[in-house]
Design an enzyme around this catalytic site. Structure first.
Site, PDB file in Angstrom:
ATOM      1  N   ASP A 247      -0.584  -0.749  -3.997  1.00  0.00           N
ATOM      2  CA  ASP A 247      -0.933   0.369  -3.128  1.00  0.00           C
ATOM      3  C   ASP A 247      -1.872   1.280  -3.918  1.00  0.00           C
ATOM      4  O   ASP A 247      -1.471   1.883  -4.910  1.00  0.00           O
ATOM      5  CB  ASP A 247       0.321   1.132  -2.696  1.00  0.00           C
ATOM      6  CG  ASP A 247       0.060   2.047  -1.499  1.00  0.00           C
ATOM      7  OD1 ASP A 247      -1.112   2.222  -1.128  1.00  0.00           O
ATOM      8  OD2 ASP A 247       1.034   2.582  -0.943  1.00  0.00           O
TER       9      ASP A 247
ATOM     10  N   ASP B 273      -6.135  -0.464   1.600  1.00  0.00           N
ATOM     11  CA  ASP B 273      -5.701  -0.113   0.244  1.00  0.00           C
ATOM     12  C   ASP B 273      -4.350  -0.688  -0.142  1.00  0.00           C
ATOM     13  O   ASP B 273      -3.754  -0.250  -1.123  1.00  0.00           O
ATOM     14  CB  ASP B 273      -5.646   1.409   0.112  1.00  0.00           C
ATOM     15  CG  ASP B 273      -4.565   2.029   0.983  1.00  0.00           C
ATOM     16  OD1 ASP B 273      -4.249   1.443   2.028  1.00  0.00           O
ATOM     17  OD2 ASP B 273      -4.039   3.096   0.628  1.00  0.00           O
ATOM     18  N   GLU B 274      -3.873  -1.672   0.587  1.00  0.00           N
ATOM     19  CA  GLU B 274      -2.490  -2.106   0.386  1.00  0.00           C
ATOM     20  C   GLU B 274      -2.367  -3.589   0.683  1.00  0.00           C
ATOM     21  O   GLU B 274      -2.936  -4.087   1.662  1.00  0.00           O
ATOM     22  CB  GLU B 274      -1.589  -1.303   1.323  1.00  0.00           C
ATOM     23  CG  GLU B 274      -0.114  -1.487   1.143  1.00  0.00           C
ATOM     24  CD  GLU B 274       0.675  -0.637   2.124  1.00  0.00           C
ATOM     25  OE1 GLU B 274       1.909  -0.695   2.067  1.00  0.00           O
ATOM     26  OE2 GLU B 274       0.067   0.079   2.952  1.00  0.00           O
TER      27      GLU B 274
END
Length: 461
Positions: free
Chosen positions: A11, A105-106
């Site tokens: 993350d 983003d993950e």
């Protein structure tokens, strides 16, 4: 359940805001808030400095301004974020063929599938190397969680924030979970949490003590049984890599709400043509045309039309998208428009009943306000805070603010010291829009991505 912590969850830390701080040296260590800047705007991401004031994602921007009035409020630069995301996802793909992106983003990674983890210590070293490599290539930080399941790996990365690594050893799951809020568990949203709260269940430990039978009575058989398993640390969900796209889509988010009807029609036509180009590049055809509209208040609606057979004809897609937008009220403003084609096939079928367009009508009709041969005229201010600019004498910079016919620019670039501020007339002939620069010299980590088929990404929490 696995016997080793071989599920990795990455993350990125305050992703959008961190990108802006890396790109703009004068903002490092200061509160930065990214999102819609209008009266109905919403926070997309806040830096950790801004979070100390109580600002968080999905908060109305007006409230964020009250809580943190001295923050830098910037518009989102999604093309830049997507480019950096692709760089990070490529690093994850070096670890394993099983990478499951959740958002820009993950992502989850199955280290077992890539042979990147034997023991727990191997997994830890892999995670640390990944974090170092991300920092080296992008200049940004990410937090890593390692565990025997997806649920626990995600909890671990959250506990590792910011810029850390947490490994949950198998056998310690129940002790770790017990004191956590029940909202920590996957599938527990506000409604489920309220149902459980009324029954006296506030923590994961309370959930276990309530027992499976009570959870089934409260939530139903499937939901109750799944929640009980999760509360006991049992999560059998596999890491699933990207599957073949079920649709091909394009979308654009506008820095200022679009209210002009001619501009809306033009944008839909342009998106339809871009979507068809992607479709042809993939060697596919599609049967269903989908229109996506996000309004000024962030409500999102979709409309679709199914054709008589699969097609890759831009005229057919353009006409279908045009019919769909005619049924949507856009008078209050549009934040985002998208066109998708689903029902994909490897063959086409001519639609004999499609309206035939003369050759002269192949090009989209431009709105009256647009100069011939140019991009559509912006219905609002061009100089929005955070956008890249370039000056013939002073070089690259970014918009710090504008108004009353003036625009204030800070001239700096990634890796430079904080730059000087200068103010110009908005029509200064030496000032123009700029190109995002790489966050790390010698890399293309800030470059916008190429055209590709994908489903719209979710915004990070």
């Amino acid at each position: 359940m696995r016997g080793r912590p071989t599920v990795l969850h990455l993350d990125m830390d305050a992703f959008y805001a961190s990108v802006e701080q890396a790109a703009k040296p004068s903002l490092r260590g200061k509160p930065v808030i990214v999102g819609g800047l209008g009266s109905r705007g919403v926070v997309a991401t806040a830096s950790y400095e801004a979070r100390r004031f109580g600002v968080h994602s999905a908060m109305p921007m007006a409230q964020a301004r009250r809580l943190c009035p001295n923050a830098a409020f910037l518009v989102a630069r999604f093309a830049v974020y997507r480019g950096i995301s692709e760089t990070v996802m490529a690093l994850l793909a070096e670890l394993s063929p099983l990478v499951e992106p959740l958002s820009l983003d993950e992502a989850f990674v199955d280290l077992d599938a890539g042979g990147a983890a034997g023991s727990a210590e191997d997994a830890r070293r892999t995670g640390e190397r990944l974090r170092a490599r991300i920092k080296e290539v992008t200049g940004l930080t990410g937090s890593v969680g390692l565990a025997a399941s997806k649920m626990l790996a995600k909890i671990a990365s959250e506990q590792a924030k910011p810029d850390g690594l947490r490994l949950i050893a198998p056998g310690t799951e129940r002790d770790l979970l017990a004191p956590l809020p029940v909202r920590t568990l996957p599938g527990v949203g506000p409604a489920t949490a309220e149902t459980l709260r009324r029954a006296g269940i506030a923590t994961v430990g309370d959930t276990v003590r309530a027992g499976e039978a009570e959870l089934v009575r409260l939530l139903g058989k499937a939901h109750g049984a799944a929640l009980y398993a999760m509360a006991n640390g049992v999560d059998e969900r596999p890491v699933v890599a990207d599957q073949e796209a079920k649709s091909i889509s394009v979308e654009d988010t506008f820095p200022v709400d679009v209210t002009d009807r001619a501009r809306v029609r033009y944008e839909v036509t342009r998106l339809a043509d871009r979507c068809t180009e992607r479709l042809r590049a993939a060697g596919r055809a599609g049967r269903t045309v989908v229109l996506k509209v996000r309004r000024h208040d962030f409500t999102t609606l979709t409309r679709s039309e199914t054709l008589r057979g699969p097609t890759d004809d831009p005229r057919v897609v353009r006409e279908a998208a045009g019919r769909l937008i005619e049924g949507v009220d856009t008078t209050e403003g549009v934040r985002l428009l998208g066109v998708a084609i689903s029902g994909l096939a490897d063959w086409t079928q001519e639609d004999l009943f499609a309206q035939a367009l003369p050759a002269a009508a192949e090009e989209p009709v431009r709105p009256a306000a647009e100069p011939a041969g140019g991009e559509p005229a912006s219905p609002g201010p061009e100089w929005l805070p955070g956008l890249d600019v370039a000056h013939t004498r002073f070089g690259p910079g970014w918009v710090q603010g504008s108004g009353l016919g003036r625009v204030t620019v800070r001239f700096e670039r990634p890796g430079s010291p904080p730059g000087r501020v200068r103010t110009f007339r908005v029509d200064d002939p030496e000032l123009g829009h700029g190109t995002p620069l790489p966050l790390v010299e010698g890399t293309g980590a800030a470059d916008p991505p190429g055209e590709r088929a994908l489903l719209p990404p979710r915004e990070p929490a």
